[in-house]
Design a protein around this motif. Structure first.
Motif, PDB file in Angstrom:
ATOM      1  N   SER A 131       0.835  -1.191   0.000  1.00  0.00           N
ATOM      2  CA  SER A 131       0.000   0.000   0.000  1.00  0.00           C
ATOM      3  C   SER A 131       0.871   1.242   0.000  1.00  0.00           C
ATOM      4  O   SER A 131       1.996   1.254   0.511  1.00  0.00           O
ATOM      5  CB  SER A 131      -0.907  -0.011   1.234  1.00  0.00           C
ATOM      6  OG  SER A 131      -0.110  -0.073   2.416  1.00  0.00           O
TER       7      SER A 131
ATOM      8  N   PRO B 298      -2.015   8.111   3.466  1.00  0.00           N
ATOM      9  CA  PRO B 298      -1.942   7.216   2.305  1.00  0.00           C
ATOM     10  C   PRO B 298      -1.779   7.959   0.980  1.00  0.00           C
ATOM     11  O   PRO B 298      -1.511   7.324  -0.034  1.00  0.00           O
ATOM     12  CB  PRO B 298      -3.273   6.468   2.366  1.00  0.00           C
ATOM     13  CG  PRO B 298      -4.211   7.436   3.010  1.00  0.00           C
ATOM     14  CD  PRO B 298      -3.401   8.240   3.978  1.00  0.00           C
ATOM     15  N   THR B 299      -1.993   9.258   0.969  1.00  0.00           N
ATOM     16  CA  THR B 299      -1.821  10.074  -0.233  1.00  0.00           C
ATOM     17  C   THR B 299      -0.979  11.288   0.135  1.00  0.00           C
ATOM     18  O   THR B 299      -0.852  11.636   1.321  1.00  0.00           O
ATOM     19  CB  THR B 299      -3.182  10.533  -0.790  1.00  0.00           C
ATOM     20  OG1 THR B 299      -3.788  11.438   0.146  1.00  0.00           O
ATOM     21  CG2 THR B 299      -4.097   9.343  -1.053  1.00  0.00           C
TER      22      THR B 299
ATOM     23  N   GLU C 184      -4.293   1.261   9.029  1.00  0.00           N
ATOM     24  CA  GLU C 184      -5.134   0.821   7.920  1.00  0.00           C
ATOM     25  C   GLU C 184      -5.775   2.029   7.238  1.00  0.00           C
ATOM     26  O   GLU C 184      -5.882   3.117   7.814  1.00  0.00           O
ATOM     27  CB  GLU C 184      -6.216  -0.131   8.434  1.00  0.00           C
ATOM     28  CG  GLU C 184      -5.674  -1.415   9.043  1.00  0.00           C
ATOM     29  CD  GLU C 184      -6.784  -2.307   9.554  1.00  0.00           C
ATOM     30  OE1 GLU C 184      -7.953  -1.863   9.503  1.00  0.00           O
ATOM     31  OE2 GLU C 184      -6.489  -3.437   9.998  1.00  0.00           O
ATOM     32  N   THR C 185      -6.239   1.802   6.005  1.00  0.00           N
ATOM     33  CA  THR C 185      -6.844   2.888   5.245  1.00  0.00           C
ATOM     34  C   THR C 185      -8.065   3.459   5.963  1.00  0.00           C
ATOM     35  O   THR C 185      -8.282   4.691   5.958  1.00  0.00           O
ATOM     36  CB  THR C 185      -7.239   2.386   3.846  1.00  0.00           C
ATOM     37  OG1 THR C 185      -6.087   1.837   3.201  1.00  0.00           O
ATOM     38  CG2 THR C 185      -7.802   3.502   3.003  1.00  0.00           C
TER      39      THR C 185
ATOM     40  N   GLN D 146      -8.883   7.356   6.954  1.00  0.00           N
ATOM     41  CA  GLN D 146     -10.119   8.015   6.548  1.00  0.00           C
ATOM     42  C   GLN D 146     -10.828   8.624   7.765  1.00  0.00           C
ATOM     43  O   GLN D 146     -11.407   9.721   7.677  1.00  0.00           O
ATOM     44  CB  GLN D 146     -11.041   7.008   5.850  1.00  0.00           C
ATOM     45  CG  GLN D 146     -10.502   6.451   4.534  1.00  0.00           C
ATOM     46  CD  GLN D 146     -10.536   7.479   3.415  1.00  0.00           C
ATOM     47  OE1 GLN D 146     -11.235   8.480   3.515  1.00  0.00           O
ATOM     48  NE2 GLN D 146      -9.793   7.225   2.356  1.00  0.00           N
TER      49      GLN D 146
ATOM     50  N   GLY E 142      -7.618   9.671  -2.138  1.00  0.00           N
ATOM     51  CA  GLY E 142      -7.079   8.536  -2.882  1.00  0.00           C
ATOM     52  C   GLY E 142      -8.016   7.995  -3.930  1.00  0.00           C
ATOM     53  O   GLY E 142      -7.786   6.900  -4.452  1.00  0.00           O
TER      54      GLY E 142
END
Length: 476
Positions: free
Chosen positions: A2, A136-137, A155-156, A160, A217
């Motif tokens: 990831s 993540p971005t 985790e994503t 979020q 993302g």
């Protein structure tokens, strides 16, 4: 694997770009207004937006700085190049942030905790105030500053959730767009999650929708990484002139160590380096050291340099020493380099490099050139020089493939006894095959070539002409 991005913010870079953090009060001022204040100035009551006169009244010892965009940008680029040791994907995010893609290098540092340890070590020695972001971005990492202590990569869904808690005032948006978003009653980013994307784009504009999708993302966010500085150049000046070349070994080793560190940082190698000796008489001597294959190890470069220095004559004492690295090439070690055979012979390339570093040998690599006579077809080029790539597919060779590699120019005359050619006072045994060269326009007699065997075991290429007898042309 990831995606994972780190953001490094330098919130006081405009104030610290010159000499780093200071304990005395300092403020950044533009048009008699305070734009930024360091902790010491804020402790004295100096806040952003104050008039300069008011700030001076609150803090008599206030040090005032004007914004210098050039110094800030240079400092940001310098820090980015330092961070290239962690990942090749270091992307500037002006005015004072850097974005690092680290998802692909977690194994290199032994996992997430090892990576964070390297980042903490960098921040400890960094001359500027820093803040860390993670996401993540790229945009998520920019916004999610000062994450809580983590044992592993979140985790994503957790990312979020953190983004959803951001208020609109915390988002990097234009003031007018923020007001338009707040007008219907939106207060956090999470309140925008359930809304249809086309409706958001229609009401608040396509640029905002593009920004939101890159943040979450839902859309790629390509970034241009910072290019490493090229080529490598360093120079050392000496307090006292050096009149002995042996005294250059230590500074040369130091400069080669810096070159090796730079190459290791970018996983590259070089095939040639260039030394510059700056002399006391104003002249400069340049020594070029080449290798058969690109390399990065200090020991080999230093050994080849010392061999070359043994034949260097100084015209005047040395005042300075410079090192230029050649064109860097990506390093791609083969399996044999990773697991070498302990009993294997040293590669011949190492011997060739050492021989080429001895100028007294006048080493050259034979090459072919168009010509009428055999000795005219051979030319020499540097032993470590790569042959130029042919512009077109090479034509079929005009000469037989059994020609000798070593041709003599000019041919050596042979003595003749009882109609038999001799070399080194011993007779040559001629093979029956004959090859004829006729060059009347060269005003030379026709040549009849033979392959001959010498009693010492050598295989020779000889010819006979009707005017001057027998000649030795070369060796197989």
């Amino acid at each position: 694997m990831s995606a994972l991005w780190l953001a490094l913010h330098y919130p006081l870079l405009d104030l610290e770009a010159g000499d780093g953090p200071v304990d005395r009060p300092r403020a950044l001022v533009h048009r008699h207004r305070v734009l930024q204040a360091n902790p010491a100035a804020r402790a004295a009551g100096v806040e952003t937006g104050l008039r300069l006169a008011t700030a001076r009244a609150l803090c008599e010892a206030l040090e005032v700085r004007e914004a210098d965009d050039g110094a800030r940008d240079r400092a940001l680029r310098h820090q980015g190049r330092q961070l290239l040791a962690l990942t090749p994907q270091v992307c500037p995010a002006p005015p004072a942030s850097l974005l690092l893609e680290v998802g692909g290098c977690l194994k290199l540092f032994g996992g997430f905790q090892g990576l964070l340890a390297r980042i903490d070590r960098y921040r400890l020695h960094c001359p500027f105030t820093t803040r860390l972001g993670l996401g993540p971005t790229p945009l998520a990492a920019w916004h999610l500053t000062d994450p809580p202590p983590l044992e592993g990569v979140p985790e994503t869904a957790r990312f979020q959730a953190w983004l959803a808690q951001l208020t609109l005032d915390q988002l990097d948006l234009e003031p007018r767009l923020r007001e338009r978003l707040q007008a219907p009653g939106f207060r956090t980013l999470g309140e925008l999650y359930p809304l249809p994307r086309p409706a958001l784009g229609k009401r608040f504009g396509a640029p905002f929708l593009d920004w939101l999708q890159r943040l979450l993302g839902e859309k790629p966010d390509p970034r241009r990484p910072l290019a490493p500085p090229r080529p490598f150049r360093r120079r050392r000046d000496f307090d006292d002139p050096l009149d002995n070349l042996d005294h250059l070994h230590r500074p040369m080793e130091t400069l080669l160590g810096e070159l090796a560190t730079d190459l290791e940082r970018h996983q590259e190698s070089v095939a040639a380096i260039r030394w510059h000796l700056y002399l006391n008489n104003g002249h400069r001597d340049t020594l070029v050291i080449r290798r058969a294959h690109p390399g990065h190890d200090v020991a080999t470069w230093l050994d080849l340099t010392r061999r070359r220095l043994e034949h260097q004559v100084l015209e005047a004492p040395v005042l300075g020493l410079g090192l230029d690295g050649g064109r860097p090439r990506p390093r791609n070690p083969a399996l044999a380099d990773l697991f070498p055979d302990p009993g294997a012979r040293a590669p011949l390339a190492g011997l060739l490099e050492k021989l080429a570093a001895e100028p007294a040998l006048r080493l050259y690599r034979p090459d072919r050139d168009p010509g009428h006579l055999p000795e005219e077809t051979e030319r020499g080029r540097a032993p470590l020089e790569r042959p130029p790539a042919p512009a077109a597919p090479p034509a079929a060779p005009a000469t037989p493939e059994d020609r000798p590699l070593w041709l003599l120019d000019p041919p050596r005359p042979l003595s003749v006894r009882d109609a038999v050619p001799h070399w080194r006072d011993r007779p040559l045994s001629l093979f029956p095959q004959e090859e004829r060269f006729s060059q009347p326009w060269h005003d030379q007699a026709a040549r009849r070539y033979h392959v001959a065997h010498h009693p010492d075991g050598l295989c020779c290429w000889v010819f006979q002409d009707d005017r001057d007898g027998w000649w030795l042309q070369g060796f197989f």
